[in-house]
Design a protein around this motif. Structure first.
Motif, mmCIF file in Angstrom:
data_model
loop_
_atom_site.group_PDB
_atom_site.id
_atom_site.type_symbol
_atom_site.label_atom_id
_atom_site.label_comp_id
_atom_site.label_asym_id
_atom_site.label_seq_id
_atom_site.Cartn_x
_atom_site.Cartn_y
_atom_site.Cartn_z
ATOM 1 N N GLU A 78 0.855 -1.177 0.000
ATOM 2 C CA GLU A 78 0.000 0.000 0.000
ATOM 3 C C GLU A 78 0.896 1.234 0.000
ATOM 4 O O GLU A 78 2.103 1.133 0.150
ATOM 5 N N GLN A 106 -3.380 4.168 1.283
ATOM 6 C CA GLN A 106 -4.151 4.074 0.041
ATOM 7 C C GLN A 106 -3.542 3.006 -0.858
ATOM 8 O O GLN A 106 -2.324 2.822 -0.892
ATOM 9 N N PRO A 156 -2.740 5.952 -4.879
ATOM 10 C CA PRO A 156 -2.585 7.323 -4.363
ATOM 11 C C PRO A 156 -2.649 8.409 -5.423
ATOM 12 O O PRO A 156 -2.638 9.595 -5.082
#
Length: 482
Positions: free
Chosen positions: A131, A139, A142
């Motif tokens: 992530e 996120q 992103p």
């Protein structure tokens, strides 16, 4: 025979398997040929240690498959696995002076920086994005989010450089072109796990002859990968310690071994026959089998990261030849306290074949079938000539194909695909060429800027101003006289 088919090869510790199959329009796969070669003399713990013998096994497989298919084979798909493969987490961060929306270029920059990490004696085979941390929020995508700090969390999958180079070398020695190399555990996972299992969290355990591979998934992302140097052959060797040949020990394991036996159900008077003259106590046999199996399960469970131990809602999925042992689910349940245990006897793809090895559905061919499913380039060449040079024409044809294929950068490589040594070399050459070009442009720009600075400096110098003043005065005097 069809003139379009895929060929995949898995290099296992006990056997090397080559398989050819045709992909149908409905998505199913028709297996056309399956060849096995004993690899115990050249592969240990899933890695090549004798290049020449491995090359000979590969040549034998190709020759036999071409004879069955009546067609030459131009290239093959290969699975990369075995001892020393492990995963390690890595974080790459970037700070911005002001709050800036994240662009795709910034994400690629983080990925490139991660893939350029150097590990002593280790090669990065693949990198799984975990992530991104955008300021204080996590996120998966992103791009477009404004922030002043971004972190990329990656799971790098490593293998010892020696093992990686040996694998490439044996195909070069056998004069066999590699269409693509895949991480075998990832190809297997894509073929035996359901989307629900990967999303809700699961551990995939591939129990082979010399190794056991553990892959942990959560939220559709690979979270951990490790290869344990223990497999079903260790159980056979333990049984052989009861003063018998390993061939007899293997037969006894297949006939009598159980992963779990309730103590109350053990008959102290029962004996198992080794041969016509010798017997061993059933209790002793059971204790040896269960003792080694418990060690394997304990090592498997140690590989599940602590933060996921209580989050495996998809359970534990067992596959491979070792998963065929009687009551293997019960043994895993007793040790891990995970009730949801599934044995993946076959892949999720629709496979059709008249071959008994394929239709056995015993989990032994799941990995090579997973590799076959990954293939998307035709591996069929010309009509097979048993008396001709087996690789002359295919090699020439494929060299042209390889020349046309641009050297992929690490960031462009699809998940699970391992770049070959030649691809890495060509990609490095391309990267150096691009850097040299960028350096040349930067140098020319700097030189142009320096010339401009010198010109401005010259124009603003005292002597230049005096010269311009005198020149202007002279022109004015001449003008007045006229």
């Amino acid at each position: 025979m069809p003139k379009d088919f895929i060929v995949a090869i898995e290099l296992g510790s006990s056997k090397m398997t080559g398989i050819a199959g045709k992909k149908n329009l409905d998505g199913s796969i028709q297996v056309l040929a399956c060849i096995k070669e004993d690899s115990s003399s050249c592969i240990r713990k899933g890695v090549v240690y004798n290049i020449d013998k491995t090359a000979q096994c590969l040549t034998n497989i190709i020759n036999k498959m071409e004879g069955q298919l009546k067609t030459t084979i131009t290239q093959v798909y290969v699975g990369v696995g075995g001892q020393s493969i492990r995963s390690i987490r890595n974080v790459i961060s970037k700070d911005m002076n002001i709050e800036t929306p994240i662009s795709q270029e910034m994400v690629i920059e983080l990925m490139d920086a991660n893939r350029n990490m150097k590990y002593p004696d280790q090669e990065i085979l693949d990198a799984a994005v975990q992530e991104y941390k955008v300021d204080s929020q996590y996120q998966l995508d992103p791009v477009g989010i404004p922030c002043s700090h971004i972190e990329g969390n990656f799971l790098n999958i490593l293998q010892r450089k020696t093992f990686y180079k040996n694998l490439n070398s044996c195909f070069e020695a056998a004069n066999i072109n590699v269409a693509e190399m895949y991480l075998a555990p990832l190809a297997l996972a894509d073929s035996v796990l359901t989307e629900t299992e990967r999303r809700s969290g699961c551990a995939l355990v591939d129990m082979g002859a010399d190794t056991t591979t553990v892959s942990v998934y959560s939220k559709n992302v690979l979270r951990h990968l490790a290869v344990i140097p223990l497999g079903s052959n260790n159980i056979t060797k333990d049984i052989a310690s009861l003063q018998m040949e390993e061939t007899d020990a293997e037969k006894m394991k297949l006939k009598y071994a159980s992963a779990y036996t309730d103590n109350a159900e053990i008959d102290n008077n029962l004996k198992y026959s080794i041969d016509q003259d010798r017997q061993i106590e059933a209790r002793k046999f059971i204790e040896i089998v269960e003792g080694r199996l418990e060690e394997i399960i304990a090592n498997v469970w140690c590989q599940v990261p602590e933060e996921y131990c209580d989050k495996l809602l998809g359970g534990i999925i067992l596959t491979g030849g070792g998963s065929n042992m009687k009551d293997i689910e019960k043994a895993f349940q007793n040790y891990t306290h995970i009730d949801k245990i599934r044995i993946a006897k076959f892949v999720t793809q629709t496979i059709t074949s008249t071959l008994s090895d394929i239709n056995a559905h015993d989990g032994k061919l799941n990995t090579v079938l997973g590799l076959l499913a990954k293939g998307d380039i035709n591996c069929a060449g010309d009509e097979f000539d048993p008396n001709g040079n087996l690789f002359a024409t295919p090699k020439q044809q494929q060299t042209e194909t390889f020349t046309e294929r641009r050297a992929r950068q690490a960031v462009e490589t699809p998940a699970g695909v391992v770049r070959t040594v030649d691809e890495i070399r060509r990609a490095d050459e391309e990267a150096r060429r691009q850097k040299d070009e960028e350096d040349r442009i930067a140098r020319e720009k700097a030189e142009a800027e320096e010339r401009e600075r010198q010109r401005i400096k010259k124009e603003n110098s005292i002597w230049n101003k005096m010269f311009k003043g005198l020149k202007s005065f002279g022109e004015k005097v001449i003008s007045d006289e006229e």
